[in-house]
Design a protein around this motif. Structure first.
Motif, mmCIF file in Angstrom:
data_model
loop_
_atom_site.group_PDB
_atom_site.id
_atom_site.type_symbol
_atom_site.label_atom_id
_atom_site.label_comp_id
_atom_site.label_asym_id
_atom_site.label_seq_id
_atom_site.Cartn_x
_atom_site.Cartn_y
_atom_site.Cartn_z
ATOM 1 N N SER A 1 0.827 -1.203 0.000
ATOM 2 C CA SER A 1 0.000 0.000 0.000
ATOM 3 C C SER A 1 0.863 1.255 0.000
ATOM 4 C CB SER A 1 -0.941 0.012 1.210
ATOM 5 O OG SER A 1 -0.202 -0.058 2.418
ATOM 6 N N LEU A 2 0.206 2.359 -0.348
ATOM 7 C CA LEU A 2 0.825 3.677 -0.364
ATOM 8 C C LEU A 2 -0.082 4.624 0.405
ATOM 9 C CD1 LEU A 2 2.970 5.715 -1.629
ATOM 10 C CD2 LEU A 2 1.201 6.138 -3.374
ATOM 11 N N ILE A 3 0.458 5.298 1.424
ATOM 12 C CA ILE A 3 -0.285 6.311 2.157
ATOM 13 C C ILE A 3 0.105 7.669 1.595
ATOM 14 C CG2 ILE A 3 -0.746 7.370 4.389
ATOM 15 C CD1 ILE A 3 -0.156 4.653 5.680
ATOM 16 N N ILE A 4 -0.880 8.387 1.054
ATOM 17 C CA ILE A 4 -0.642 9.656 0.374
ATOM 18 C C ILE A 4 -0.936 10.796 1.332
ATOM 19 C CG2 ILE A 4 -1.343 11.128 -1.555
ATOM 20 C CD1 ILE A 4 -2.129 8.533 -3.040
ATOM 21 N N THR A 5 0.092 11.584 1.627
ATOM 22 C CA THR A 5 -0.024 12.701 2.558
ATOM 23 C C THR A 5 0.069 14.023 1.800
ATOM 24 O OG1 THR A 5 2.349 12.828 3.001
ATOM 25 C CG2 THR A 5 1.070 11.290 4.339
ATOM 26 N N GLY A 6 -0.333 15.095 2.470
ATOM 27 C CA GLY A 6 -0.258 16.422 1.865
ATOM 28 C C GLY A 6 -1.079 17.397 2.681
ATOM 29 N N ASP A 7 -0.919 18.665 2.384
ATOM 30 C CA ASP A 7 -1.602 19.707 3.143
ATOM 31 C C ASP A 7 -2.662 20.401 2.295
ATOM 32 O OD1 ASP A 7 -0.078 19.383 5.472
ATOM 33 O OD2 ASP A 7 1.533 20.595 4.633
ATOM 34 N N GLY A 8 -3.821 20.646 2.901
ATOM 35 C CA GLY A 8 -4.848 21.475 2.311
ATOM 36 C C GLY A 8 -5.213 21.109 0.892
ATOM 37 N N ASN A 9 -5.297 22.140 0.047
ATOM 38 C CA ASN A 9 -5.713 21.946 -1.338
ATOM 39 C C ASN A 9 -4.717 21.114 -2.131
ATOM 40 O OD1 ASN A 9 -7.994 23.519 -0.887
ATOM 41 N ND2 ASN A 9 -6.967 25.414 -1.486
ATOM 42 N N ASP A 10 -3.459 21.078 -1.686
ATOM 43 C CA ASP A 10 -2.453 20.302 -2.410
ATOM 44 C C ASP A 10 -2.757 18.811 -2.376
ATOM 45 O OD1 ASP A 10 -1.076 22.601 -2.987
ATOM 46 O OD2 ASP A 10 0.361 22.375 -1.350
ATOM 47 N N LEU A 11 -3.424 18.354 -1.316
ATOM 48 C CA LEU A 11 -3.640 16.922 -1.155
ATOM 49 C C LEU A 11 -4.452 16.347 -2.308
ATOM 50 C CD1 LEU A 11 -3.342 14.319 0.439
ATOM 51 C CD2 LEU A 11 -5.291 15.022 1.838
ATOM 52 N N GLN A 12 -5.462 17.064 -2.770
ATOM 53 C CA GLN A 12 -6.260 16.523 -3.869
ATOM 54 C C GLN A 12 -5.435 16.387 -5.139
ATOM 55 O OE1 GLN A 12 -10.293 17.748 -4.260
ATOM 56 N NE2 GLN A 12 -10.385 17.327 -6.450
ATOM 57 N N ALA A 13 -4.634 17.389 -5.459
ATOM 58 C CA ALA A 13 -3.802 17.314 -6.658
ATOM 59 C C ALA A 13 -2.786 16.188 -6.545
ATOM 60 C CB ALA A 13 -3.095 18.647 -6.887
ATOM 61 N N ILE A 14 -2.217 16.043 -5.362
ATOM 62 C CA ILE A 14 -1.243 14.968 -5.142
ATOM 63 C C ILE A 14 -1.918 13.610 -5.307
ATOM 64 C CG2 ILE A 14 0.229 13.871 -3.405
ATOM 65 C CD1 ILE A 14 0.684 16.723 -2.263
ATOM 66 N N ALA A 15 -3.085 13.441 -4.673
ATOM 67 C CA ALA A 15 -3.789 12.166 -4.751
ATOM 68 C C ALA A 15 -4.177 11.844 -6.190
ATOM 69 C CB ALA A 15 -5.021 12.191 -3.862
ATOM 70 N N GLU A 16 -4.695 12.803 -6.914
ATOM 71 C CA GLU A 16 -5.112 12.557 -8.294
ATOM 72 C C GLU A 16 -3.937 12.169 -9.181
ATOM 73 O OE1 GLU A 16 -7.181 16.127 -9.303
ATOM 74 O OE2 GLU A 16 -9.099 15.419 -8.480
ATOM 75 N N ALA A 17 -2.738 12.663 -8.848
ATOM 76 C CA ALA A 17 -1.554 12.328 -9.630
ATOM 77 C C ALA A 17 -0.975 10.967 -9.262
ATOM 78 C CB ALA A 17 -0.484 13.404 -9.439
ATOM 79 N N LEU A 18 -1.063 10.603 -7.984
ATOM 80 C CA LEU A 18 -0.358 9.407 -7.515
ATOM 81 C C LEU A 18 -1.220 8.148 -7.456
ATOM 82 C CD1 LEU A 18 1.864 10.875 -4.640
ATOM 83 C CD2 LEU A 18 2.311 10.773 -7.099
ATOM 84 N N VAL A 19 -2.513 8.306 -7.245
ATOM 85 C CA VAL A 19 -3.384 7.122 -7.164
ATOM 86 C C VAL A 19 -3.275 6.243 -8.405
ATOM 87 C CG1 VAL A 19 -5.794 6.374 -7.160
ATOM 88 C CG2 VAL A 19 -4.998 8.012 -5.453
#
Length: 214
Positions: free
Chosen positions: A39-57
């Protein structure tokens, strides 16, 4: 998250605290190509988290790795992640389980005591995480987290995951204690030979512990 192997501790990866999407995507792809990762746990702050998740998922899922978003069921849903990792307390954990089970995964983080862990376990999450996601500032596993995870694994059916140390070698502590999953962060992303080599080495060590125990 793929099932735990009762004879073999498996690896989880945690993203860096300051994820730059453009730089991190190839690192993640390389890491997940380096060997078995559950598994991969995706971390990030605020609005950045959605962009990070959409890129890494999508990268995680292309490697058959479960992608879990930290503490935000809405972002997890938008990014089509496999679930969430919740470390903000029992109420949030229960809300996530009510929203996501049985179709998606929910991991419980944050227990500091045996009592905390048992309270989290009553909600029936997919795993209990011991330690902090940024708790890899020493080479080895933080002793309290290791002790709690070892106790949990020896008593309960819900799998334990423990935060590893800043050294790849720390995975042997978790495997030797019979813990089902071990998470790594800087040990992978800051490895001098790159993340693929780090994941390959971690799996070599985990395989060695399994062979010795057989």
């Amino acid at each position: 998250m793929p099932d735990a192997d009762e004879n073999r501790c498996r690896l989880c990866l945690v993203t860096t605290a300051d994820t730059n999407i453009a730089d991190f995507r190839p690192l993640l792809d390389a890491a997940l190509g380096g060997g078995d990762v559950a598994s991969l746990i995706i971390t990030g702050d605020g609005n950045d988290l959605q962009a990070i998740a959409e890129a890494l998922v999508p990268i995680a899922q292309a490697h058959d790795v479960a992608a879990l978003v930290l503490n935000d069921t809405r972002i997890a849903g938008r990014a089509r992640a496999d679930g969430v990792h919740v470390d903000t307390g029992p109420a949030d954990l229960q809300a996530a389980i009510d929203a996501f089970h049985p179709d998606k995964l929910v991991g419980a983080g944050g227990p500091r005591t045996r009592h905390d862990a048992m309270v989290a376990g009553e909600a029936d999450p997919d795993y209990i995480f011991f330690g902090r996601l940024d708790g890899d500032n020493k080479d080895g596993i933080f002793p309290k987290a290791l002790n709690l995870a070892t106790w949990w694994s020896s008593v309960f059916v819900i799998p334990a995951m423990v935060m590893g140390g800043g050294s790849i070698n720390s995975v042997t502590e978790a495997a030797g204690a019979g813990i089902e999953f071990v998470a790594l962060r800087d040990a992978v992303w800051r490895h001098p030979d790159g993340p693929a080599a780090a994941v390959s080495e971690a799996n070599r060590l985990l395989d060695a512990v399994r062979r010795e125990a057989a």
